[in-house]
Enzyme design. Structure first.
Site, PDB file in Angstrom:
ATOM      1  N   THR C  17      30.108  10.318   9.045  1.00 14.13           N
ATOM      2  CA  THR C  17      29.073  10.245  10.083  1.00 14.13           C
ATOM      3  C   THR C  17      27.685  10.263   9.456  1.00 14.13           C
ATOM      4  O   THR C  17      27.539  10.503   8.265  1.00 14.13           O
ATOM      5  CB  THR C  17      29.201  11.445  11.036  1.00 14.13           C
ATOM      6  OG1 THR C  17      28.957  12.649  10.290  1.00 14.13           O
ATOM      7  CG2 THR C  17      30.573  11.509  11.668  1.00 14.13           C
ATOM      8  N   ASP C  18      26.686   9.993  10.282  1.00 17.64           N
ATOM      9  CA  ASP C  18      25.308  10.029   9.791  1.00 17.64           C
ATOM     10  C   ASP C  18      24.409  10.765  10.783  1.00 17.64           C
ATOM     11  O   ASP C  18      24.888  11.256  11.813  1.00 17.64           O
ATOM     12  CB  ASP C  18      24.803   8.608   9.506  1.00 17.64           C
ATOM     13  CG  ASP C  18      24.725   7.746  10.766  1.00 17.64           C
ATOM     14  OD1 ASP C  18      24.559   8.279  11.872  1.00 17.64           O
ATOM     15  OD2 ASP C  18      24.828   6.509  10.630  1.00 17.64           O
ATOM     16  N   ALA C  19      23.139  10.854  10.445  1.00 19.17           N
ATOM     17  CA  ALA C  19      22.206  11.657  11.245  1.00 19.17           C
ATOM     18  C   ALA C  19      22.047  11.127  12.665  1.00 19.17           C
ATOM     19  O   ALA C  19      21.529  11.835  13.534  1.00 19.17           O
ATOM     20  CB  ALA C  19      20.855  11.750  10.548  1.00 19.17           C
TER      21      ALA C  19
END
Lengths: 141, 141, 141, 141
Positions: C17-19
């Site tokens: 996942t990412d921000a």
């Protein structure tokens, strides 16, 4: 097009390569993202500010790459970035990965849609973003 | 310890390896995270629920690994996970990567601190989490 | 098609996942590779044996993905894999990432060319590989 | 120490971060490797030439990091690199990740052993490598 293309540079490091001795195809998209973020920083639309502000996002809805020559550990690569297409609520960026000797190693394309962080597609790209992108639009390659 | 250790399994895939023909050391931490999340799922404290709820987080404040034998493309690896230490506001997990033939390929350790998502360290681990962890505490290896 | 599609399963973990709170688009290609290697293992043509033997390789010359729904931390995903096209010296695989509830989250495609490790394109896919692939050919979707 | 430390710079990009909004701890080791390769290039011992020549390798036998402050998307980070210890057949490098404002975000350490590509530990580091490393040895921090 008369303007110099925008360029992001990187060196192929050990973690980019695989046991077949070349850059692993999927790792290229990390460098594509680096190039994309540098390009958007340059246009005055830093991705990290959009993500942090949290109102609007530009998720990738399509990504593709063509691999023409293997990339090897230690090679210095320039990624050229330009705008391929601007539509109402989306745009496409083009990329070309070039070795120091000038050989084209790969090309890529990403398509981004303007959505509210809530998940809804927004009516259209802000006019100022459209203008910034238009300054880097490159007619068909 | 009388209980079977918790085990997470994976196969070394092409993107894990590098041009030297082995698993790139840094990629191991991705598998360590997979093992950690499976372990916490098993204990009833899924990491993704904590991250999603957004109140409390368990960031890694220390990570380390010792690499004893190269890991090769296609090898089937089991990662054993256990609790090494429980303190007031933090705990340490231990990991052992074992090849199919039983050879130890690597060991690792991560230390997690209980913090509010606001960034403040919380007074102490919830009692229920302490208990869940205690059930998997393994005296010195 | 009457046969059940081949399926590779994974859980979206924190590093995926990412921000922006979703799977980072580029990380999907790692899972695509995992699915591809599982599929080729299943067909009796394990990629790691080809890489290790070093005579012939199947490098990716084209990769693409369409992202239809965000993938979130903790979600269980099945990747269906099938053969889209078989040509003289290359073939294309198709992929479909499906959430537990049955929603399609992404589709992808990779094209592989049969080359000698020396870099030369080989005259044609071995007949046995063509046959193995043909058993999983799926007429247009 | 009177000499300026060697510095490698990077910007935290979207793929470095995770759903908790910070750099995922494991991704730091990719940047550590970038810093290490830049440092070795600078010393005249490029890792990619050793890997390519295939005679000797410097695999990581130990890696660790301490995370002191979260790293956020878009932050500009400098990694200082120095030599912590030189032994007969191995050496240790130290790293410090510093934010633009001067705050220390993380420290790390990697230990490398000099081995023949055949897997055998070689008798000792080449004298020229020992000298190059000694020029960057930093007494305890």
């Amino acid at each position: 097009m008369d303007k110099d293309p925008f360029r992001h540079r990187f060196i192929v490091r050990l973690h980019d390569t695989d046991a077949a001795g070349r850059l692993f195809f999927g790792h290229l998209f990390r460098h594509i993202q680096d190039a994309l973020e540098s390009f958007m920083d340059h246009l005055g639309w830093p991705i990290h500010e959009m993500v942090r502000a949290g109102g609007s996002l530009l998720p990738v809805v399509h990504a593709e790459a063509d691999y023409k020559r293997p990339l090897y550990h230690g090679e210095r690569i320039a990624i050229e970035v330009w705008v391929e297409e601007i539509r109402h609520r989306s745009f496409a960026l083009g990329y070309r990965c070039v070795k120091e000797g000038g050989e084209e190693a790969a090309t890529a394309r990403t398509v981004h849609v303007w959505v509210a962080a809530s998940g809804e597609t927004e009516p259209s790209l802000p006019a100022a973003l459209q203008e910034a992108l238009a300054s880097r639009l490159r007619a068909g390659r």
